[in-house]
Structure formats: C-alpha cells, structure tokens
Design a protein around this motif. Sequence first.
Motif, PDB file in Angstrom:
ATOM      1  N   THR A 161      -3.287   3.142   2.751  1.00 66.60           N
ATOM      2  CA  THR A 161      -3.630   2.288   1.618  1.00 66.60           C
ATOM      3  C   THR A 161      -3.324   2.965   0.284  1.00 66.60           C
ATOM      4  O   THR A 161      -3.142   4.179   0.220  1.00 66.60           O
ATOM      5  CB  THR A 161      -5.131   1.947   1.651  1.00 66.60           C
ATOM      6  N   CYS A 162      -3.301   2.147  -0.748  1.00 62.11           N
ATOM      7  CA  CYS A 162      -3.100   2.647  -2.113  1.00 62.11           C
ATOM      8  C   CYS A 162      -4.386   2.408  -2.892  1.00 62.11           C
ATOM      9  O   CYS A 162      -4.759   1.261  -3.148  1.00 62.11           O
ATOM     10  CB  CYS A 162      -1.930   1.909  -2.764  1.00 62.11           C
ATOM     11  N   ASP A 163      -5.069   3.470  -3.261  1.00 60.59           N
ATOM     12  CA  ASP A 163      -6.366   3.336  -3.929  1.00 60.59           C
ATOM     13  C   ASP A 163      -6.550   4.405  -5.006  1.00 60.59           C
ATOM     14  O   ASP A 163      -7.498   5.190  -4.974  1.00 60.59           O
ATOM     15  CB  ASP A 163      -7.506   3.424  -2.895  1.00 60.59           C
ATOM     16  N   GLY A 215       0.823  -1.209   0.000  1.00 59.74           N
ATOM     17  CA  GLY A 215       0.000   0.000   0.000  1.00 59.74           C
ATOM     18  C   GLY A 215       0.855   1.257   0.000  1.00 59.74           C
ATOM     19  O   GLY A 215       2.077   1.201  -0.187  1.00 59.74           O
ATOM     20  N   LYS A 225      -7.142  -5.410  -2.130  1.00 54.17           N
ATOM     21  CA  LYS A 225      -7.794  -4.335  -2.881  1.00 54.17           C
ATOM     22  C   LYS A 225      -7.222  -2.951  -2.551  1.00 54.17           C
ATOM     23  O   LYS A 225      -7.476  -2.002  -3.272  1.00 54.17           O
ATOM     24  CB  LYS A 225      -9.311  -4.370  -2.686  1.00 54.17           C
ATOM     25  N   TYR A 226      -6.440  -2.867  -1.480  1.00 52.26           N
ATOM     26  CA  TYR A 226      -5.811  -1.583  -1.128  1.00 52.26           C
ATOM     27  C   TYR A 226      -4.337  -1.535  -1.540  1.00 52.26           C
ATOM     28  O   TYR A 226      -3.575  -0.724  -1.050  1.00 52.26           O
ATOM     29  CB  TYR A 226      -5.932  -1.331   0.376  1.00 52.26           C
ATOM     30  N   LYS A 227      -3.943  -2.474  -2.404  1.00 49.15           N
ATOM     31  CA  LYS A 227      -2.537  -2.529  -2.795  1.00 49.15           C
ATOM     32  C   LYS A 227      -2.401  -2.292  -4.293  1.00 49.15           C
ATOM     33  O   LYS A 227      -2.132  -3.219  -5.063  1.00 49.15           O
ATOM     34  CB  LYS A 227      -1.923  -3.884  -2.417  1.00 49.15           C
ATOM     35  N   GLY A 237     -10.496  -0.838  -4.461  1.00 50.73           N
ATOM     36  CA  GLY A 237     -11.031  -0.471  -3.147  1.00 50.73           C
ATOM     37  C   GLY A 237     -10.818   0.996  -2.861  1.00 50.73           C
ATOM     38  O   GLY A 237     -10.196   1.725  -3.642  1.00 50.73           O
ATOM     39  N   GLY A 238     -11.337   1.435  -1.706  1.00 53.02           N
ATOM     40  CA  GLY A 238     -11.101   2.800  -1.232  1.00 53.02           C
ATOM     41  C   GLY A 238     -11.648   3.868  -2.164  1.00 53.02           C
ATOM     42  O   GLY A 238     -12.712   3.723  -2.762  1.00 53.02           O
TER      43      GLY A 238
END
Length: 474
Positions: A397-399, A355, A456-458, A463-464
């Motif tokens: 996180t990465c989104d 992330g 989903k946050y990578k 996501g996010g």
Amino acid sequence: MECISVFDMLKIGIGPSSSHTLGPWRAAERWIQHLKNKDLFKNTIGLKVNLYGSLSLTGKGHATDLAAMLGLAGTDPEYIPINDIDTIIESIHSTQQINFGGLSLVNFNPDNDIIFNKEFLPFHPNGIKFTAFMDNGHIESDIYYSIGGGFVVREELKHAKENIKIHKTFPFPIQNATELENYCKHEQLKVSDVVLKNEHSLRTNEQINHELLRIWNTMLECMYTGCHSEGILPGGLNVRRRAYDMHQKLKGDATYNSPDEWLNSIRNTEVKFRQILKWVSCFALSVNEVNASLGRVVTAPTNGSAGVIPSVLMYYLVIENHKAGFNEIKQFLLVAGEIGSLFKKGATISAAMGGCQAEIGVSSAMAAAGLCELLGGSPEQVMIAAEIAMEHHLGLTCDPIGGLVQVPCIERNSMGAIKAINAAELALDTDPEHTKVPLDKVIDTMWETAKDMNTKYKETSEGGLAVRVNLADC
Ligand code: SF4
C-alpha cells in the motif's frame, strides 16, 4: 499497440513525486502550449489551478502546488537549476505575480489561485484543472491527468492513444512479457538487444548513448549528493538524513573529488559481506533523500521509487563487476526500462491507482531484470527475476505520513533494492521449465490487486501509517 521508449520510463526531473510533481509540471507546460496554439496566451491576465483527488490530498506534501507554479513559470524540470526553485517560488508569493511561460507577468496569488479539492474526477485520481482569464472576459479551462511516472493525459484525449507516446516504427512491437520473450527466442537475442533495436528506430546509437549516459550521470550525482548531505529533510516531519551517517561509516578514509572518483574509491574498498547490504541501502536512501528535498533525480519508473534502480546498478558496479563500464550500464538501463513499460502497459505505475506495488514493486522488478541479464541470465530468467521481485511486493500500500515522500518511502527503496538483488539471484538458479508464475500473470495480478485496493491506501494519506502515526510526535 502501445510502444513506449526506455526514455519515457527513465526521465530526469525534480523530486519528490513523478505523479504529483513532474506530471503537474508537464501539464502546466502543455496548458501554456494549448493557450499559445489558440492564440490566447498573450491575452491572459489571470490564472487558477484546481487540484483534485490524490493531487489535492497529498499535494502539499508532494509539492504539487510548487510544481504547478514552476510549470506555469515556464521552467523545465529537467534543466532548472535546483537553487532557482526557492527563488522563483518566493518571488511568486511576495509579488503575487507569476512570470507566465517565462514571458509575461500575470497576477497570481498562490493562496487563492491554487485550490485543493477533495473530490475525485472520474477518469483518474490525479486530476488538475488550469483556468486562464483573458483581458476580453473570455475564460479558457482544461483538465489534465497525471497518470504516474510523469506521464500526462489531457481530458479531451483521455481515451486516445495519442496521449501516450506511440512509436509505431518499432521493429519489435511489444505488448507483454510473452511477446518480448518470443522475440528474444526467435531472434536469438538478449532482452537488451531487442530493446536496443527498437530504440534504434527512434534515435541514432550516439543519441541513445548520450541520453543513457546523461541518465546514469544524473543517478550517480544524485547518490553522491545524498551521501554527502547532512541534516533534516524539509516538510515538517523532522526526518533526519541517514545516508550521510551510513556513508561516513562505510567509506573509511577514502578520498575523492568527484562522483566518478567516488565510485572508483568504493570499488577499491574491501567490502565485507555484512557491509554489502549497508552499501546498497545507503545508495537507495541517498537518492530518495535528495528526492524528498526537491533535488534532481531520475524517475525510474517514479520519483518515490527512484532509488531502487541506481542502487542495484551501483551494487553491480562496486560489488559484482569492478571492470564494468558504460556498456553494462546501458544494458542494465535498457532492460530495466523495458520491464517498466510492460507494467505500464499491463497494469499501472501510478500509486494513486495501485498503491506502492506500482512504484517500489515495479522499480524492484525493473532492477531485478536488469541485474539478472548482467549476471548472465537468459531472457527467460530475466522475466523470472522481474516476476519474483513483483510477486513479493503484491498488495503493497501507499500510506505516506504527512503526505510527504519520506516515511515509509525512503526506506522502502532500500527494501526494494535488496529484494531486486535477491530476485535476480533466485532467477539465476531457476529452471524456466519449472517456473509456476509467468511475468504476465504477475502483472495481471498486480492490476487486479490495484483495482481491489481500498482508495485510502492509494496515495491519499488517509490510511495505514499516515493515520496511525501522530504527526505531533514526529
Ligand atoms: S508509499 Fe510508496 S508509492 Fe506511496 S509515496 Fe511512498 S514510495 Fe510512493
């Protein structure tokens, strides 16, 4: 023992992503070399590129397809003229041929020959497979993984240390922050002195100075370009460049004709307290707007987080110390690079693995450490500065919306920079005897958090913010 040079951590390249642009580009170069080594290059008549996992899910927005084509066309991300990029890509699309390795035309239809696969390969979320078809019917394939910050490993050697630059000749081999701190203590040296001694085992002082100056000049030019470029960023999100407007308001009636003159003009400007944050944010935004428009940046430690280190260094030069010159820039970059390598060794600098804590969190820690030393911090306080900066990015996180390195990425660099400055200041007022969280513990924690983080946050845009914000409204 994994010994990573500062120049492995700070690399000149093209935006928008080190793992999704620079890594695949370098993987294509290695693939070409592989074919040449096996004497297959000249017989190649067709090519295919398969992208897997995160490289596929956010590959379009991160320009992975373009990077693969530019790599296959034999260009070097460090030196390719920015204006040539569109021309080369347009030519591949219109002729359906690629100038393979810059040497021979090979059929290549990007629409059919670059395949976006949703599946993940087991070793790493960023997988890329190159396949070459020979005129005698032979088919040659190889898989590479882009493991963050432009580092690439080959499938066959994925567990071998040879994949990662190993410099066995380091006089101070450093695996973690405790070892680095101990060397400083025993040798009575600053962090930058220890790092410099290691670099001297690889390069002469002139080479080190030349390369660090080239890195700094690229950072400065990048900020200058970003502060003087108006308009909307590419990619379809309609993100308006903000550094230009901010800079216009901040600069007053200063005049200059080059990045160096620009820097001096800011030094001669009276900066009010409130404007300090705005200047730092403006520098950070400028870099990442250039990055988002496929411009030239320094990966530090990644492209998505490339704005943090230059903006904090600029803060030091234009706010803290108007007399500072190359020696201070060198000191800052040596410390920052070393701290980044500790995160690479103990955790990850890949958003697809950890992330955004692995990108903005690490860059903030690197910048905090560099600034802390320049402000007179002891080696212990330098470690504390890095620790504080990362501690307050844990779990990030990465989104990215639309798979583009724009929202939240560009703004996030300004936040990482401000936190870095605050972390350095807090560290300077911290008695190392009373610190509760050593840097090594926060690196471990970051890695554990990375492993626990939902995929989903990578860097998948599944996501996010990426799913909460409706692209049609942008
Ligand atoms: S959210 Fe952070 S890690 Fe993800 S692409 Fe943007 S800057 Fe990189």
